[in-house]
Design an enzyme around this catalytic site. Structure first.
Site, mmCIF file in Angstrom:
data_model
loop_
_atom_site.group_PDB
_atom_site.id
_atom_site.type_symbol
_atom_site.label_atom_id
_atom_site.label_comp_id
_atom_site.label_asym_id
_atom_site.label_seq_id
_atom_site.Cartn_x
_atom_site.Cartn_y
_atom_site.Cartn_z
ATOM 1 N N TRP A 154 1.655 30.922 -15.027
ATOM 2 C CA TRP A 154 2.761 30.097 -14.546
ATOM 3 C C TRP A 154 3.929 30.971 -14.106
ATOM 4 O O TRP A 154 4.828 31.252 -14.894
ATOM 5 C CB TRP A 154 3.209 29.124 -15.658
ATOM 6 C CG TRP A 154 2.156 28.103 -15.970
ATOM 7 C CD1 TRP A 154 1.922 26.947 -15.296
ATOM 8 C CD2 TRP A 154 1.190 28.141 -17.030
ATOM 9 N NE1 TRP A 154 0.872 26.261 -15.868
ATOM 10 C CE2 TRP A 154 0.405 26.970 -16.935
ATOM 11 C CE3 TRP A 154 0.903 29.054 -18.064
ATOM 12 C CZ2 TRP A 154 -0.637 26.693 -17.819
ATOM 13 C CZ3 TRP A 154 -0.133 28.768 -18.939
ATOM 14 C CH2 TRP A 154 -0.888 27.596 -18.804
ATOM 15 N N HIS A 159 5.071 23.030 -14.818
ATOM 16 C CA HIS A 159 4.066 21.953 -14.916
ATOM 17 C C HIS A 159 4.715 20.758 -15.619
ATOM 18 O O HIS A 159 5.842 20.862 -16.117
ATOM 19 C CB HIS A 159 2.802 22.429 -15.644
ATOM 20 C CG HIS A 159 3.039 23.144 -16.947
ATOM 21 N ND1 HIS A 159 2.032 23.601 -17.750
ATOM 22 C CD2 HIS A 159 4.194 23.478 -17.604
ATOM 23 C CE1 HIS A 159 2.528 24.182 -18.826
ATOM 24 N NE2 HIS A 159 3.844 24.122 -18.762
ATOM 25 N N ARG A 162 6.720 26.710 -8.787
ATOM 26 C CA ARG A 162 6.158 28.010 -9.176
ATOM 27 C C ARG A 162 6.642 29.098 -8.229
ATOM 28 O O ARG A 162 6.641 28.917 -7.005
ATOM 29 C CB ARG A 162 4.627 27.970 -9.155
ATOM 30 C CG ARG A 162 4.117 26.966 -10.157
ATOM 31 C CD ARG A 162 2.981 27.431 -10.978
ATOM 32 N NE ARG A 162 2.573 26.302 -11.814
ATOM 33 C CZ ARG A 162 1.322 25.913 -11.995
ATOM 34 N NH1 ARG A 162 0.345 26.573 -11.417
ATOM 35 N NH2 ARG A 162 1.057 24.891 -12.769
ATOM 36 N N GLN A 196 2.630 16.919 -9.998
ATOM 37 C CA GLN A 196 1.525 16.697 -10.933
ATOM 38 C C GLN A 196 1.674 15.311 -11.539
ATOM 39 O O GLN A 196 2.776 14.758 -11.572
ATOM 40 C CB GLN A 196 1.562 17.721 -12.075
ATOM 41 C CG GLN A 196 1.085 19.106 -11.674
ATOM 42 C CD GLN A 196 1.023 20.055 -12.863
ATOM 43 O OE1 GLN A 196 1.654 19.839 -13.896
ATOM 44 N NE2 GLN A 196 0.267 21.134 -12.700
ATOM 45 N N VAL A 217 -4.686 23.036 -25.199
ATOM 46 C CA VAL A 217 -5.827 22.166 -25.505
ATOM 47 C C VAL A 217 -6.941 22.972 -26.163
ATOM 48 O O VAL A 217 -7.014 24.195 -26.010
ATOM 49 C CB VAL A 217 -6.404 21.484 -24.240
ATOM 50 C CG1 VAL A 217 -5.467 20.418 -23.732
ATOM 51 C CG2 VAL A 217 -6.714 22.506 -23.155
ATOM 52 N N ALA A 267 -5.449 15.285 -22.995
ATOM 53 C CA ALA A 267 -4.342 15.453 -22.052
ATOM 54 C C ALA A 267 -4.942 15.956 -20.748
ATOM 55 O O ALA A 267 -6.019 16.547 -20.723
ATOM 56 C CB ALA A 267 -3.331 16.450 -22.597
HETATM 57 N N1 DAH Z 1 -0.355 22.105 -17.046
HETATM 58 C C1 DAH Z 1 -1.563 22.658 -16.500
HETATM 59 C C2 DAH Z 1 -1.222 23.411 -15.225
HETATM 60 O O1 DAH Z 1 -0.221 23.180 -14.643
HETATM 61 C C3 DAH Z 1 -2.553 21.575 -16.176
HETATM 62 C C4 DAH Z 1 -3.095 20.971 -17.425
HETATM 63 C C5 DAH Z 1 -4.244 21.490 -17.993
HETATM 64 C C6 DAH Z 1 -2.451 19.909 -18.023
HETATM 65 C C7 DAH Z 1 -4.770 20.970 -19.156
HETATM 66 C C8 DAH Z 1 -2.959 19.364 -19.203
HETATM 67 C C9 DAH Z 1 -4.127 19.907 -19.749
HETATM 68 O O2 DAH Z 1 -2.384 18.343 -19.825
HETATM 69 O O3 DAH Z 1 -4.610 19.367 -20.888
HETATM 70 O O4 DAH Z 1 -1.991 24.254 -14.814
#
Ligand code: DAH
Length: 325
Positions: free
Chosen positions: A150, A164, A190, A204, A247, A293
């Site tokens: 990120w 995100h 980003r 997102q 996760v 999630a």
């Molecule tokens: N936040 C992650 C990204 O921006 C995407 C993401 C992945 C969100 C896994 C989630 C998750 O809630 O469980 O790359």
């Protein structure tokens, strides 16, 4: 008709002339071949010489006068028409330019609607975040290599533009007890080089569903429902293992148009089972709750839906692109 009356009548009539058609009628009436003035000239020859001279002179003067005021009126009409003062009721109206929704707004609305049908609640969060919510609380500590995933726009005093929508998971769980299912649509930022699949700003839709017995099977069902809804059942899904610090059993979802098995799979979301550390961080009792999630890329979905090959088109304000939606 007496010549003087004729002159007066003609002047009066001319005052109420407002367009070229009326002016032409006036000309025919007062200067045309069958006008009383022409008839008057025709009859002159029958008059005695003296009278002929006198009346002829007078009639000539009047004819000259009528011609002059006719020309003046004609110029006046032309001028006011050119300045737009003339109101032509038969002219077609100007087309009013009407705006319309941006393609991303259209698709975002569809996505939100699909989740609403499945009972998800819509939650929003801040675009400016602290390091804690954007990273630490999501198990991405300072100096952890995962932070490289990120690239961040840092603001002053430790604040940043969220990279995100996942930090909203923490905000929400701090204030709410399960069971719940929410989605979080929003902008992300980003600090990275752009190409046709990456831009510094994008959208997102985060998802979070927590209850006593939630498994990846529930996630699969929900995702299948929503993507079938969005693509009218015309896509196949593929779930592949991946890594995200927040996760366990992280995965990515890819889609591909049905009946096009030769075309490429495209990644549209990251997902997984919420890491127990996150529950601990927000103060939930251990081993009570489970949840999944996910983070869905709105631009990706829109690009696939409309066959757009460059993500940068969304934000460069080129009307030739935007007008197509
Ligand atoms: N936040 C992650 C990204 O921006 C995407 C993401 C992945 C969100 C896994 C989630 C998750 O809630 O469980 O790359």
């Amino acid at each position: 008709m007496n010549l003087r009356d004729l002159k007066q009548q003609a002047q009066q009539d001319l005052a109420s002339v407002h367009n070229s058609q009326e002016l032409e009628n006036w000309r025919i009436k007062y200067l045309g071949r069958k006008s009383s003035l022409s008839l008057f000239f025709d009859n002159l020859k029958d008059l005695p010489l003296e009278e002929k001279k006198e009346k002829g002179k007078e009639a000539n003067e009047i004819r000259q006068f009528l011609k002059t005021i006719y020309t003046q009126k004609k110029q006046e009409l032309e001028q006011s028409q050119a300045q737009g003062q003339y109101f032509d009721v038969t002219r077609p109206g100007l087309k009013i330019e009407k705006g319309h929704l941006h393609p991303l707004t259209l698709v975002l609305r569809e996505i939100v609607h699909s989740f609403e049908k499945l009972g998800f609640e819509i939650v929003l969060g801040p675009e400016i975040e602290t390091e804690y919510y954007n990273f630490d609380a999501l198990r991405i500590p300072k100096n952890h290599p995962a932070r490289d995933l990120w690239d961040t726009f840092w603001l002053t005093s430790g604040l940043l533009l969220r990279t995100h929508t996942s930090p909203v998971q923490i905000h929400y769980m701090e204030k709410h007890e399960p069971p719940f299912r929410i989605i979080v649509p929003g902008k992300c930022f980003r600090f990275e080089a752009t190409d046709n699949h990456h831009d510094i700003q994008f959208h997102q839709v985060e998802g979070l569903m927590v209850s006593e017995k939630i498994t990846l099977a529930n996630f699969k069902f929900i995702v299948q429902e929503v993507l079938d809804d969005l693509f009218k059942g015309q896509v196949d899904l593929s779930f592949r293992p991946s890594y995200f610090p927040f996760v366990t059993s992280g995965l990515e979802v890819f889609i591909r148009p049905k009946n096009k098995s030769h075309s490429q799979w495209l990644e549209v979301m990251g997902a997984g089972m919420v890491h127990p550390d996150l529950f601990k961080t927000v103060g939930y009792p251990p081993n009570l709750w489970q949840g999944f999630a996910f983070g869905l890329g709105v631009e990706r979905i829109t690009m696939i839906k409309y066959g757009i090959d460059d993500i940068r088109l969304f934000f460069n304000s080129d009307l030739r692109f935007l007008e197509q939606f």
